[in-house]
Design an enzyme around this catalytic site. Structure first.
Site, PDB file in Angstrom:
ATOM      1  N   HIS A  28       0.492  -1.254   0.000  1.00 49.54           N
ATOM      2  CA  HIS A  28      -0.091  -0.235   0.081  1.00 49.54           C
ATOM      3  C   HIS A  28       0.816   1.354  -0.053  1.00 49.54           C
ATOM      4  O   HIS A  28       0.455   2.339   0.626  1.00 49.54           O
ATOM      5  CB  HIS A  28      -0.955   0.175   1.031  1.00 49.54           C
ATOM      6  CG  HIS A  28      -2.091  -1.068   1.004  1.00 49.54           C
ATOM      7  ND1 HIS A  28      -3.147  -0.862   0.471  1.00 49.54           N
ATOM      8  CD2 HIS A  28      -2.061  -2.099   1.697  1.00 49.54           C
ATOM      9  CE1 HIS A  28      -4.107  -1.816   0.157  1.00 49.54           C
ATOM     10  NE2 HIS A  28      -3.241  -2.795   1.201  1.00 49.54           N
ATOM     11  N   ALA A 117      -6.146 -14.405  -4.808  1.00 49.78           N
ATOM     12  CA  ALA A 117      -5.304 -14.732  -3.664  1.00 49.78           C
ATOM     13  C   ALA A 117      -4.281 -13.693  -3.507  1.00 49.78           C
ATOM     14  O   ALA A 117      -3.265 -13.966  -2.718  1.00 49.78           O
ATOM     15  CB  ALA A 117      -4.612 -15.999  -4.140  1.00 49.78           C
ATOM     16  N   LEU A 119      -2.371 -12.326  -5.554  1.00 49.77           N
ATOM     17  CA  LEU A 119      -1.197 -12.691  -6.409  1.00 49.77           C
ATOM     18  C   LEU A 119      -1.288 -12.018  -7.731  1.00 49.77           C
ATOM     19  O   LEU A 119      -0.351 -12.476  -8.605  1.00 49.77           O
ATOM     20  CB  LEU A 119      -0.888 -14.064  -6.648  1.00 49.77           C
ATOM     21  CG  LEU A 119      -0.753 -15.032  -4.987  1.00 49.77           C
ATOM     22  CD1 LEU A 119      -0.764 -16.526  -5.423  1.00 49.77           C
ATOM     23  CD2 LEU A 119       0.612 -14.363  -4.363  1.00 49.77           C
ATOM     24  N   SER A 120      -2.095 -11.072  -7.915  1.00 49.39           N
ATOM     25  CA  SER A 120      -2.183 -10.243  -9.070  1.00 49.39           C
ATOM     26  C   SER A 120      -2.498 -11.003 -10.380  1.00 49.39           C
ATOM     27  O   SER A 120      -1.896 -10.730 -11.498  1.00 49.39           O
ATOM     28  CB  SER A 120      -0.758  -9.355  -9.255  1.00 49.39           C
ATOM     29  OG  SER A 120      -0.525  -8.496  -8.137  1.00 49.39           O
ATOM     30  N   GLU A 154      -7.086  -0.628 -15.444  1.00 46.97           N
ATOM     31  CA  GLU A 154      -7.630  -1.251 -14.007  1.00 46.97           C
ATOM     32  C   GLU A 154      -8.326  -0.181 -13.479  1.00 46.97           C
ATOM     33  O   GLU A 154      -9.465  -0.118 -12.934  1.00 46.97           O
ATOM     34  CB  GLU A 154      -6.760  -1.869 -13.304  1.00 46.97           C
ATOM     35  CG  GLU A 154      -7.337  -2.409 -12.069  1.00 46.97           C
ATOM     36  CD  GLU A 154      -6.765  -3.807 -11.776  1.00 46.97           C
ATOM     37  OE1 GLU A 154      -7.043  -4.545 -10.637  1.00 46.97           O
ATOM     38  OE2 GLU A 154      -6.025  -4.423 -12.423  1.00 46.97           O
ATOM     39  N   ASP A 166       1.818  -3.555  -9.179  1.00 48.31           N
ATOM     40  CA  ASP A 166       1.283  -5.203  -9.742  1.00 48.31           C
ATOM     41  C   ASP A 166       1.693  -5.219 -11.377  1.00 48.31           C
ATOM     42  O   ASP A 166       2.143  -6.169 -11.729  1.00 48.31           O
ATOM     43  CB  ASP A 166      -0.119  -5.389  -9.465  1.00 48.31           C
ATOM     44  CG  ASP A 166      -0.622  -5.602  -8.096  1.00 48.31           C
ATOM     45  OD1 ASP A 166       0.263  -5.525  -7.347  1.00 48.31           O
ATOM     46  OD2 ASP A 166      -1.738  -5.402  -7.866  1.00 48.31           O
ATOM     47  N   TYR A 218     -10.743  -0.797  -0.785  1.00 44.65           N
ATOM     48  CA  TYR A 218      -9.420  -0.208  -1.363  1.00 44.65           C
ATOM     49  C   TYR A 218      -9.462   1.190  -1.575  1.00 44.65           C
ATOM     50  O   TYR A 218      -8.467   2.135  -1.352  1.00 44.65           O
ATOM     51  CB  TYR A 218      -9.091  -1.103  -2.417  1.00 44.65           C
ATOM     52  CG  TYR A 218      -7.745  -0.825  -3.093  1.00 44.65           C
ATOM     53  CD1 TYR A 218      -6.828  -1.854  -3.050  1.00 44.65           C
ATOM     54  CD2 TYR A 218      -7.309   0.341  -3.824  1.00 44.65           C
ATOM     55  CE1 TYR A 218      -5.410  -1.705  -3.328  1.00 44.65           C
ATOM     56  CE2 TYR A 218      -6.192   0.291  -4.298  1.00 44.65           C
ATOM     57  CZ  TYR A 218      -4.895  -0.543  -4.495  1.00 44.65           C
ATOM     58  OH  TYR A 218      -3.845  -0.441  -4.661  1.00 44.65           O
TER      59      TYR A 218
END
EC number: 2.7.1.6
Length: 375
Positions: A28, A117, A119-120, A154, A166, A218
């Site tokens: 973050h 998960a 993990l991108s 995104e 990421d 987020y």
């Protein structure tokens, strides 16, 4: 499994791959102009593709429902595409919005990056489309440029206000190294990580707790950080020095103080980790991982009972350090473990999950892998 030829009736023009990632430390911090230290996973999204000249984008995934998703390029818009298909559609839309003269394509995907998960998996999917389109349409974009386009996809199309870590990890990581990335100027350095040489393993524990970063949590965290920086008169929280932290916290509303404390101390942990790695002390970063988890749990409050249990159990079973990785609200934990204790630590976490009544976690050892590429 249906291959490209079976699904589309013709051979692909090529195949590309983009990996998922785990972040060693620096969570973050990317949307606060800070520092991150991810590695690419050996798990990746494979994309096979063939150009179309009729303004149609067709998408098929081995992890999907077996149906081809067909979209018209002139109908692409934020909110117009649902499910997994919104990620590849977002990249094509963003390329066109940026003025690149790209047409449609038939795209076929297969992935072994665990979804949900932390993990991108979404960034890997976006970056696989980016490198495929870059080659198919001769765009000549660099890896960092493609990462920025995937991030914009995104942000603007999918609706997740993520930082750039990421996508940069998926595009730019190198085999055998972690990527030290300054997310302000995108300066980067490959930092060698010789786990085997140090007698260590990086254990990734997928708690199988799913999360959705588009649910607003987020976005609220990012907005809180931006508000704090504004109140402090700073371009970003990255600009708050550690020795000025206590004074700065006294000037902020109570609800913003933990966010600021996490970001400033987490940037410091990245710098600590780099000094140790440069000195060849890979084992020394273990306590830094554990301290990072405590900060994410107590200050940023993005951990959960499952990730806390995995991290705490791993350390109790002999791991040198452990922490949640990724955006939070579930996902995965990483643990730095002596090679001879790998099975012991993994087994202890599995037993603790069983005792708690949680679904069995998935654990695997990760080695730093290569970034996105044509196969």
């Amino acid at each position: 499994m249906n291959d490209f030829q079976t699904v589309y009736g013709a051979a692909p023009e090529g195949a590309w791959a983009a990996p998922g990632r785990v972040n060693l430390i620096g969570e973050h911090t990317d949307y606060n102009d800070g520092f991150v230290l991810p590695i690419a996973l050996p798990h990746h999204v494979r994309a096979e593709a063939r150009r179309r000249d009729d303004g149609v984008l067709r998408l098929w995934s081995a992890q999907g429902d077996g149906e081809v998703v067909e979209l018209r390029l002139d109908g692409l818009a934020p909110g117009a595409v649902a499910g997994w298909a919104k990620y590849p559609a977002a990249v094509v839309w963003t390329l066109r919005q940026a003025g690149h003269r790209v047409g449609g394509a038939d795209l076929w995907f297969d992935s072994d990056v665990p979804t949900g998960a932390g993990l991108s998996s979404s960034a890997a999917l976006e970056c696989a489309v980016g490198v495929a389109y870059n080659d198919l349409y001769g765009l000549g974009l660099t890896a960092p440029e493609l990462a920025l386009l995937a991030q914009k996809a995104e942000n603007d199309f999918v609706g997740v206000p993520c930082g750039v870590m990421d996508q940069m990890a998926s595009m730019c990581c190198a085999e055998g190294s972690a990527l030290l990335l300054d997310t302000r100027d995108l300066g980067q350095r490959q930092v060698p990580i010789d786990l085997a040489g140090a007698g260590l393993r990086l254990l990734v524990i997928d708690t199988r707790v799913k999360h959705d970063l588009a649910d607003g949590a987020y976005a609220e965290l990012r907005a809180g950080c931006e508000r704090a920086a504004e109140l402090l008169g700073l371009p970003a929280l990255r600009d708050l020095p550690a020795d000025g932290l206590d004074a700065a916290l006294g000037r902020l509303p109570a609800e913003l103080r933990p966010l600021v404390r996490h970001v400033v101390t987490e940037d410091g942990r990245v710098q600590q980790a780099i000094r140790l790695l440069d000195a060849g002390d890979l084992a020394g970063i273990g306590p830094i991982l554990t301290a990072g988890h405590a900060s994410l749990r107590d200050d940023y409050r993005v951990s959960c009972p499952e990730t806390d249990l995995a991290a705490d159990t791993a350390v109790a079973a002999g791991a040198l350090g452990a922490r949640m990785t990724g955006g939070g609200f579930g996902g995965s934990v990483i643990a730095l473990v002596a090679a001879e204790l790998l099975d012991t630590v993994a087994g202890a976490v599995a037993a603790a999950f069983a005792d708690a009544g949680y679904a069995a976690p998935r654990a695997f050892a990760a080695t730093p892998a290569a970034g996105a590429r044509r196969l």
